[in-house]
Design an enzyme around this catalytic site. Structure first.
Site, PDB file in Angstrom:
ATOM      1  N   ASP A   1       3.902   9.072  -0.319  1.00  0.00           N
ATOM      2  CA  ASP A   1       4.122   8.538  -1.667  1.00  0.00           C
ATOM      3  C   ASP A   1       3.082   7.424  -1.819  1.00  0.00           C
ATOM      4  OD1 ASP A   1       5.464   8.309  -4.123  1.00  0.00           O
ATOM      5  OD2 ASP A   1       6.684   6.655  -3.363  1.00  0.00           O
TER       6      ASP A   1
ATOM      7  N   PRO B   1       9.657   0.139  -1.219  1.00  0.00           N
ATOM      8  CA  PRO B   1      10.866  -0.538  -0.730  1.00  0.00           C
ATOM      9  C   PRO B   1      11.913   0.400  -0.119  1.00  0.00           C
ATOM     10  CG  PRO B   1      10.930  -0.367  -3.123  1.00  0.00           C
ATOM     11  CD  PRO B   1       9.585   0.153  -2.693  1.00  0.00           C
TER      12      PRO B   1
ATOM     13  N   CYS C   1       2.663   7.762  -8.885  1.00  0.00           N
ATOM     14  CA  CYS C   1       3.305   7.479 -10.172  1.00  0.00           C
ATOM     15  C   CYS C   1       2.200   7.117 -11.173  1.00  0.00           C
ATOM     16  CB  CYS C   1       4.352   6.381 -10.041  1.00  0.00           C
ATOM     17  SG  CYS C   1       3.726   4.832  -9.407  1.00  0.00           S
TER      18      CYS C   1
HETATM   19  N1  SAM Z   1       7.885   5.429  -1.253  1.00  0.00           N
HETATM   20  C1  SAM Z   1       8.259   4.108  -1.713  1.00  0.00           C
HETATM   21  C2  SAM Z   1       9.646   4.166  -2.302  1.00  0.00           C
HETATM   22  O1  SAM Z   1      10.106   5.223  -2.702  1.00  0.00           O
HETATM   23  O2  SAM Z   1      10.311   3.121  -2.335  1.00  0.00           O
HETATM   24  C3  SAM Z   1       7.208   3.559  -2.664  1.00  0.00           C
HETATM   25  C4  SAM Z   1       5.833   3.508  -2.043  1.00  0.00           C
HETATM   26  S1  SAM Z   1       4.620   2.728  -3.002  1.00  0.00           S
HETATM   27  C5  SAM Z   1       4.286   3.887  -4.216  1.00  0.00           C
HETATM   28  C6  SAM Z   1       3.216   2.861  -1.964  1.00  0.00           C
HETATM   29  C7  SAM Z   1       3.276   2.023  -0.684  1.00  0.00           C
HETATM   30  O3  SAM Z   1       2.080   2.299   0.078  1.00  0.00           O
HETATM   31  C8  SAM Z   1       3.277   0.522  -0.916  1.00  0.00           C
HETATM   32  O4  SAM Z   1       4.441  -0.034  -0.345  1.00  0.00           O
HETATM   33  C9  SAM Z   1       2.013   0.008  -0.242  1.00  0.00           C
HETATM   34  O5  SAM Z   1       2.196  -1.228   0.422  1.00  0.00           O
HETATM   35  C10 SAM Z   1       1.711   1.123   0.766  1.00  0.00           C
HETATM   36  N2  SAM Z   1       0.261   1.193   1.136  1.00  0.00           N
HETATM   37  C11 SAM Z   1      -0.770   0.583   0.569  1.00  0.00           C
HETATM   38  N3  SAM Z   1      -1.924   0.872   1.208  1.00  0.00           N
HETATM   39  C12 SAM Z   1      -1.606   1.688   2.220  1.00  0.00           C
HETATM   40  C13 SAM Z   1      -2.351   2.326   3.251  1.00  0.00           C
HETATM   41  N4  SAM Z   1      -3.657   2.191   3.354  1.00  0.00           N
HETATM   42  N5  SAM Z   1      -1.677   3.093   4.111  1.00  0.00           N
HETATM   43  C14 SAM Z   1      -0.339   3.242   4.015  1.00  0.00           C
HETATM   44  N6  SAM Z   1       0.405   2.684   3.047  1.00  0.00           N
HETATM   45  C15 SAM Z   1      -0.199   1.909   2.177  1.00  0.00           C
END
Ligand code: SAM
Length: 457
Positions: A179, A113, A232
């Site tokens: 991340d 987010p 995480c």
């Molecule tokens: N960095 C964010 C923050 O600090 O608010 C949290 C990120 S969360 C751990 C990981 C994100 O990676 C999710 O929003 C997810 O939708 C996205 N995601 C999932 N699969 C992905 C992909 N194949 N490539 C890029 N992003 C992806």
């Protein structure tokens, strides 16, 4: 916590050995809660004198604070003024480790987010640009709302796959944050609901996706640039295992040690193949620090060859002269006139960060700061313009105090009565922007966006 998956508990027992009882003990305590002051809008000193919360500094993040059990920062008008972002304290570490400086070209590849994108934007101090990317269609909307509330100007938002971005941005960015999506074991204490989606094979399966994301990220980093990989979760498959694989596949990358070992533990090579390099990775353990479980690694790409350059967005697609409707609005209502690096898409007017490259062919949610809408010969200022403007740069303002009934009514979307004057006005809380209103016939018409209206009591 009784709902921890049995296979997870057994696995942690095997990994941690004598440390296991201490680790499990921390699940009896509540998670730590934190917020980060928005230094794009307020100094840390001013925030501390203003904020009605019980704040203690997070040692590894400047402007990061733990707040008290009784505090409800998400319900306070200052939250809606974007004076802070609510962020779990360990989650503040990866963006700090990235070492962003003003002027950098930065990519946040998995951004929603948006807590870490916001941290990066604060470090850029308005210079350079951030490309904040999120693959998921509904999460990218939330990312946009958060960056807008926080008043970030020099960020573009895309909704793309890492592969499609890598086809455009070869050897380009100074800093990249990955991340990564992960099995979320480090969040089990804070988000017990995540236990139900976990399974024993999940870490292995997700590590395939993590490797693919990292591979594309590596292609986009400029020679000499730095990249942080973070999760995480506790599982070695997603952490030391992914880093080990990455280093073998990318001999032009090495791990960098930074000051953060002062607070955090090192990675554990023995949990994968014993490669001594892996002690240069970071582990954040919830039984050792005041925060949830995280993992991070800081990579540097060898500095041979130059960074690539790309045509600039505003040079290719910008307009040479501000639209008349916007010019009239600016002259009448603004003391700060944004007149260069403008771009029109359909009826929307944007300011484009000067160093942003052309994003043609990519799915773009916003290419910069949305200034407003041009409609039927008029300019309607956008919420993003209000949130990124200080009261001094707007001709008319109406200020409410944070404990007033009016501020609550404004955030709920009511029209307010008993005001003199005419035309656009910036509504502020204790001097900090909340949104637009329009005065006429003694009324303040409410332009706080419908989708954001809230009942705060
Ligand atoms: N960095 C964010 C923050 O600090 O608010 C949290 C990120 S969360 C751990 C990981 C994100 O990676 C999710 O929003 C997810 O939708 C996205 N995601 C999932 N699969 C992905 C992909 N194949 N490539 C890029 N992003 C992806």
């Amino acid at each position: 916590m009784s709902n921890l998956p049995e296979a997870f508990v057994d696995k942690m027992k095997g990994l941690l050995g004598p440390e296991y009882p201490r680790f499990m003990g921390c699940f009896k305590n509540p998670p730590y809660q934190g917020l980060r002051v928005n230094t794009l809008k307020i100094t840390i000193e001013d925030f501390l004198s203003l904020a009605p919360f019980e704040l203690q500094p997070v040692p590894w993040a400047e402007g990061g604070f733990y707040y008290g059990d009784e505090d409800r920062p998400g319900k306070h008008p200052y939250y809606y003024a974007g004076l802070y972002y609510i962020q779990e304290p360990s989650a503040m570490a990866p963006a700090e480790l990235l070492g962003v400086r003003p002027g950098h070209k930065v990519l946040d590849l998995c951004a929603a987010p948006g807590g870490k994108s916001f941290q990066i934007a604060a470090r850029l101090k308005g210079e350079g640009f951030l490309l904040s990317n999120e693959i998921d269609a509904s999460r990218v909307i939330v990312l946009g709302e958060n960056l807008e509330r926080l008043g970030v100007r020099n960020a573009a938002i895309t909704q793309e796959t890492p592969g499609r971005l890598a086809a455009v941005f070869k050897n380009y960015f100074d800093r990249i944050l990955v991340d990564a999506p992960c099995s979320g074991e480090g969040m089990f204490r804070k988000r017990p609901d995540m236990c139900s989606v976990w399974s024993y094979t999940l870490p292995d399966r997700i590590s395939v996706r993590q490797k693919s994301i990292l591979k594309h990220a590596a292609e986009m980093l400029a020679p000499g640039g730095r990249m942080v990989y973070s999760t995480c979760t506790f599982s070695p498959e997603e952490n030391e295992g992914v880093v080990d694989w990455f280093l073998k596949e990318h001999p032009d990358f090495s791990l960098v040690e930074d000051v953060y070992f002062k607070w955090f533990d090192r990675g554990v090579p023995e949990w994968v193949n014993g490669s001594p390099e892996l002690v240069k990775t970071y582990r954040l353990w919830p039984h050792k620090i005041k925060g949830e479980g995280h993992f991070m690694a800081l990579f540097e790409k060898r500095a041979d060859g130059g960074a690539s350059s790309l045509p600039l967005f505003y040079k290719r697609r910008g307009i040479s002269k501000p639209p008349v409707e916007y010019e009239c609005f600016m002259k009448e209502y603004m003391r700060e006139f944004i007149e260069d690096h403008l771009y029109v898409h359909k009826d929307q007017l944007y300011w484009i960060p000067p160093s942003l490259p052309d994003l043609s062919g990519l799915k773009v949610l916003r290419p910069g700061l949305r200034l407003g809408t041009i409609k039927k010969g008029r300019f309607i200022p956008g919420h993003a313009l209000a949130m990124s403007s200080r009261k001094e740069s707007v001709a008319q303002t109406i200020d409410f105090s944070s404990d007033s009934r009016e501020v609550m009514q404004y955030l709920e979307g009511f029209t307010l009565i008993g005001f003199d004057g005419k035309g656009w006005v910036l509504v502020t809380v204790d001097g900090y922007s909340l949104g637009w209103g329009k005065l006429s016939d003694g009324m303040l018409k409410n332009y706080y966006p419908k989708g954001l209206r809230r009942v705060l009591t």
